[in-house]
Design a protein around this motif. Structure first.
Motif, PDB file in Angstrom:
ATOM      1  N   LEU A  78     -64.496  33.669 -47.035  1.00 31.24           N
ATOM      2  CA  LEU A  78     -64.767  32.186 -46.665  1.00 31.24           C
ATOM      3  C   LEU A  78     -65.559  31.866 -45.739  1.00 31.24           C
ATOM      4  O   LEU A  78     -66.657  30.846 -46.335  1.00 31.24           O
ATOM      5  CB  LEU A  78     -63.465  31.504 -46.603  1.00 31.24           C
ATOM      6  N   CYS A 124     -63.504  28.616 -52.358  1.00 32.54           N
ATOM      7  CA  CYS A 124     -62.427  27.553 -52.265  1.00 32.54           C
ATOM      8  C   CYS A 124     -63.014  26.312 -52.762  1.00 32.54           C
ATOM      9  O   CYS A 124     -63.943  25.771 -51.986  1.00 32.54           O
ATOM     10  CB  CYS A 124     -61.747  27.359 -51.038  1.00 32.54           C
ATOM     11  N   GLN A 163     -52.949  19.260 -54.963  1.00 33.29           N
ATOM     12  CA  GLN A 163     -53.183  19.955 -53.696  1.00 33.29           C
ATOM     13  C   GLN A 163     -51.798  19.926 -52.875  1.00 33.29           C
ATOM     14  O   GLN A 163     -51.418  20.946 -52.268  1.00 33.29           O
ATOM     15  CB  GLN A 163     -54.227  19.304 -52.836  1.00 33.29           C
ATOM     16  N   CYS A 200     -57.996  21.428 -42.633  1.00 29.43           N
ATOM     17  CA  CYS A 200     -58.758  21.231 -43.755  1.00 29.43           C
ATOM     18  C   CYS A 200     -57.928  20.738 -44.966  1.00 29.43           C
ATOM     19  O   CYS A 200     -56.703  20.451 -44.725  1.00 29.43           O
ATOM     20  CB  CYS A 200     -59.171  22.555 -44.244  1.00 29.43           C
ATOM     21  N   GLU A 238     -56.182  24.431 -49.569  1.00 28.86           N
ATOM     22  CA  GLU A 238     -57.315  25.280 -48.697  1.00 28.86           C
ATOM     23  C   GLU A 238     -56.178  25.970 -47.601  1.00 28.86           C
ATOM     24  O   GLU A 238     -56.158  27.109 -47.215  1.00 28.86           O
ATOM     25  CB  GLU A 238     -58.688  25.123 -48.295  1.00 28.86           C
ATOM     26  N   ARG A 270     -55.040  29.711 -47.619  1.00 31.09           N
ATOM     27  CA  ARG A 270     -55.612  30.625 -46.496  1.00 31.09           C
ATOM     28  C   ARG A 270     -54.400  31.520 -45.940  1.00 31.09           C
ATOM     29  O   ARG A 270     -54.744  32.344 -45.319  1.00 31.09           O
ATOM     30  CB  ARG A 270     -56.443  29.869 -45.362  1.00 31.09           C
ATOM     31  N   MET A 299     -58.470  28.734 -55.177  1.00 28.31           N
ATOM     32  CA  MET A 299     -58.993  29.630 -53.999  1.00 28.31           C
ATOM     33  C   MET A 299     -59.056  31.096 -54.686  1.00 28.31           C
ATOM     34  O   MET A 299     -57.971  31.759 -55.014  1.00 28.31           O
ATOM     35  CB  MET A 299     -57.954  29.530 -52.914  1.00 28.31           C
TER      36      MET A 299
END
Lengths: 195, 351
Positions: free
Chosen positions: B75, B82, B92, B143, B147, B151, B173
């Protein structure tokens, strides 16, 4: 690695008017003259406009008088798309948009229309002219325009891109990937593939 | 640091990734029979299954910390890996909730989630994270929520929006992929993004799979396995970086084949999300070297048989053409041709 028969490739139908529309706007990337038969299904009072990009600097207001007062000529597709965005931002329900030209152009129009709130029943795409392709480099994201060959040097990173039959409507482009990434220099014979 | 994780492993340059004996035996081996062809091999994603990889909603194994670090590297170089289209914000938050709740339930020693109304506190002990935030308020996270949570998870994820009687891949992602590009595919319909897959369209696999997935119910996730092969334990075999890893395929020799060639398996999971009605697609990647596969007698023989008569179109599509024969030649002496039981379980409890 090259694989044929990919189904993301769009298919197109012959240009036909949508009688459900109240106003009709044709946009073309060339000196398009619609076949009068196309309009047979329309009531005679329905407003029809024709916008054309002529790839020619000496057009503009007063430069190209036409019998039809609703015709406008533009110097480039860029200028036409710019005016189209301005227009669509101010449009109301009932407009039907018809894009006529190269695949890259008609999908540019589709992307603009979708982005400004039109749905796929409100625009129609008609691919005419050459089969040349816009190619998106999956490695560096640069665009190479008017590609007629199976392999082309990327305008961004210079890689020998094989033009895959995989099409993104969002990018209005086909995917290109480096054909000799595994064995540098091993490039198949370059042939005209998209005349 | 929790002893069960191996934080220093790498998936690039010096490739220090290794599987422990336990990791070998829990591998989701993808071949229940001696030959392979595409099918809609979907089953309920319920805890249990032939190996330990199927125990949790989202499997966390010994490579967890190292894989999260690898994702951060990708990333850093390419934030576009992403990407979520703007209309997917509810999906999300659905994703964040599903992964946090699943991790905290399945691995309470490693993760915890405390809720007071919309004030949530998330603790991720393996990564040393403690985050207070307001559920539904993206400004309270470092963020965007998709994401943020992906992550902290192994494997790739995509978000499918369901509309117009179709599924659209409208977010993802994608840093550990088997040669497909989120940037190119985002926004595509189900059949468009599967466009390049050979043979399966003609078999009607995608028509049936789409119909099935459109009816996927909340609380009844499903899973399937997919596979390919990768040279070196490289997670980022993206088309974006093909110029960097493509030459690996020419480096396989009879001497290095066992250590250099990896069977790459995707444990794919699909979850209907409650608020957005979107589908979360988890693509969890496992790598196991041919040498380690050969340590499990049943798997070594079966891989030999599958590769032996794999259709040419699939060899080409999966990029095996240059080295498949070398793998077959390595495995051949280990295969006595005796009938093997069907199913993917290793058939042994120690190596």
């Amino acid at each position: 690695m090259p694989v044929s028969g990919i189904v993301s490739r769009p298919t197109y139908e012959a240009l036909a008017i949508d009688p459900a529309g109240r106003r009709h706007l044709f946009v073309a990337d060339h000196a398009f003259e619609p076949d009068p038969g196309v309009f047979a299904a329309l009531p005679s009072e329905a407003p029809v406009e024709l916008w054309r990009a002529l790839a020619e600097a000496r057009v503009g207001s007063g430069a190209g008088p036409r019998a039809n007062a609703l015709a406008r000529d533009f110097r480039s597709t860029t200028q036409l798309l710019d005016a189209l965005a301005y227009r669509l931002e101010r449009e109301r329900v009932g407009l039907r948009l018809y894009a006529v030209g190269l695949e890259s152009f008609v999908w540019d129009v589709a992307r603009l229309a979708r982005g400004l709130g039109m749905d796929s029943s409100e625009y129609r795409l008609s691919h005419v002219g050459s089969n040349r392709r816009r190619v998106y480099c999956v490695h560096c994201r640069a665009i190479t325009e008017n590609v007629a060959t199976n392999v082309v040097a990327c305008s961004g990173c210079g890689a020998n891109l094989f033009v895959r039959d995989h099409f993104s409507r969002r990018l209005a482009a086909f995917m290109g990937f480096q054909i000799d990434a595994e064995a540098p220099g091993e490039v198949p014979p370059i042939e005209e593939a998209f005349p | 640091m929790n002893q069960r994780f191996k934080p220093a492993e790498t998936f690039r340059r010096d490739f220090t990734f290794r599987n422990s004996d336990e990791a070998v035996l829990r591998f989701p081996f993808p071949f229940p029979e001696d030959s392979y062809m595409y099918s809609v091999n979907i089953e309920p994603h319920t805890p249990g299954g032939p190996t330990a990889a199927f125990q949790a909603a989202f499997d966390v194994d010994e490579h967890y910390v190292a894989e999260c670090a690898e994702r951060a590297i990708v990333l850093e170089e390419d934030p576009g890996r992403c990407k979520v289209l703007p209309h997917m914000m509810a999906a999300q938050w659905d994703t964040l909730e599903l992964i946090m709740e699943s991790f905290a339930r399945d691995y309470p020693q490693d993760f915890s989630l405390t809720k007071e109304g919309t004030n949530w506190v998330w603790e991720n002990r393996p990564l040393g994270i403690k985050q207070s935030f307001v559920f539904g308020d993206a400004k309270t996270l470092p963020c965007e929520p998709f994401e943020y949570i992906t992550r902290q998870a192994q494997g790739d994820f995509t978000l499918q929006d369901q509309r117009e009687d179709n599924l659209f891949v409208d977010g993802g992602m994608v840093t550990t992929q088997a040669d497909w590009s989120l940037e190119f595919n985002i926004g595509m319909t189900f059949h468009e993004w599967h466009g390049p897959v050979p043979l399966a369209h003609q078999l009607g696999v995608f028509d049936r799979a789409l119909k099935f997935l459109m009816r996927l119910q909340y609380g009844q996730p499903v899973r399937r396995l997919n596979w390919t092969m990768t040279i070196n334990p490289r997670l980022d075999t993206s088309p974006e970086n093909y110029p960097l890893w493509g030459t690996d395929r020419t480096t396989v020799t009879p001497e290095n084949v066992a250590e250099k060639v990896f069977l790459r398996v995707e444990l794919q999971t699909l979850f209907r999300l409650p608020r957005s009605n979107a589908i979360l697609f988890g693509i969890r990647c496992y790598l196991l070297s041919v040498a380690d596969i050969a340590r499990v007698e049943k798997w070594g023989k079966r891989l030999h048989r599958v590769l032996l008569d794999l259709p040419t179109e699939l060899q080409d599509y999966k990029g095996l053409t240059r080295y498949r024969q070398t793998v077959v030649d390595y495995l051949a002496p280990l295969d006595d041709g005796a009938p093997l039981p069907s199913g993917i379980a290793p058939g042994q409890t120690a190596l």
